[in-house]
Write a protein that holds these residues in place. Structure first.
Motif, PDB file in Angstrom:
ATOM      1  N   SER A 216      -2.374  -0.062  10.055  1.00 12.85           N
ATOM      2  CA  SER A 216      -1.999   0.048   8.651  1.00 12.85           C
ATOM      3  C   SER A 216      -1.592   1.370   8.004  1.00 12.85           C
ATOM      4  CB  SER A 216      -3.548  -0.482   7.798  1.00 12.85           C
ATOM      5  OG  SER A 216      -3.304  -0.256   6.564  1.00 12.85           O
TER       6      SER A 216
ATOM      7  N   ALA B 194      -2.940   2.343   5.427  1.00 11.16           N
ATOM      8  CA  ALA B 194      -4.188   2.683   4.884  1.00 11.16           C
ATOM      9  C   ALA B 194      -5.420   3.241   5.811  1.00 11.16           C
ATOM     10  CB  ALA B 194      -4.944   1.473   3.904  1.00 11.16           C
TER      11      ALA B 194
ATOM     12  N   SER C  63      -1.451  -3.802   2.588  1.00  9.15           N
ATOM     13  CA  SER C  63      -0.782  -2.614   2.947  1.00  9.15           C
ATOM     14  C   SER C  63       0.420  -2.790   4.067  1.00  9.15           C
ATOM     15  CB  SER C  63      -1.775  -1.665   3.574  1.00  9.15           C
ATOM     16  OG  SER C  63      -2.454  -2.357   4.781  1.00  9.15           O
TER      17      SER C  63
END
Ligand SMILES: CC(C)(COP(=O)(O)OP(=O)(O)OC[C@H]1O[C@@H](n2cnc3c(N)ncnc32)[C@H](O)[C@@H]1OP(=O)(O)O)[C@@H](O)C(=O)NCCC(=O)NCCS
Length: 165
Positions: free
Chosen positions: A121, A123, A150
């Motif tokens: 991800s 993130a 994401s």
């Protein structure tokens, strides 16, 4: 942390599924999915046992060491996919994931893979730090890939025949 690696067994499924929930939340594999990965062709599932904690804790005598990390590799043709790698929060930054990957890189190479791919991800900056340290580089980005919206970064590392980690 003194972790010992071994192939996962059916008895590890519940613990790995519990780590999945802790580490991946809504994207976690449930027990049935972990079991399916354990028995799927072309898969390798490794776990890391925290043997030091076991040896140091009198109350734990007679109990099995706890699984603190795991990794799942899939090899198809010349590509190896690192499908999962996770370490319990208390065991992080002690080299457990590095040890898991150091085992899987030559295993992937031996199975005929020429490069290893994974998705992470956008993130997840912690995992990105780990993968950068392990020699992976971004080759692609998939927008809105995860349930939280994401993007997924697709990272790759060539398997050059060395056993480096
Ligand atoms: C990513 C993860 C597997 C790393 O496991 P780990 O056992 O802590 O990693 P290691 O101890 O082997 O780290 C090796 C090196 O990677 C880098 N690294 C590891 N975690 C990092 C972080 N959170 N931030 C920045 N760099 C990091 C460092 O260079 C580290 O070396 P150092 O500790 O000497 O600085 C672990 O944080 C984790 O399970 N995260 C949650 C699950 C997850 O995101 N998995 C990946 C999904 S794609």
């Amino acid at each position: 942390m003194s972790a010992v690696l071994r192939p996962a067994r059916t008895a590890d499924v519940a613990r790995v599924a519990a780590l999945e929930v802790d580490l991946f939340g809504t994207d976690a594999w449930n027990e049935a999915q972990v079991l399916a990965e354990l028995s799927a062709p072309g898969r390798a599932m490794l776990v890391a046992d925290d043997v030091a904690r076991h040896a140091a804790d009198d109350a734990a005598v007679g109990e099995r060491p706890q699984v603190v990390g795991y990794a799942v590799l899939g090899v198809a043709g010349d590509v190896a996919d690192l499908l999962r790698i996770g370490v319990a929060p208390a065991a992080r930054r002690t080299g457990v994931a590095t040890a898991l990957l150091a085992h899987l890189l030559p295993a992937a190479r031996a199975a005929g893979a020429e490069r290893m791919l994974l998705e992470v991800s956008a993130a997840n900056t912690g995992a990105q730090g780990f993968y950068a340290a392990a020699g992976f580089a971004e080759i692609h980005r998939r927008p809105r890939y995860y349930r939280d919206g994401s993007a997924a970064l697709v990272l790759a590392r060539e398997l050059d025949g060395t056993s480096g980690g």
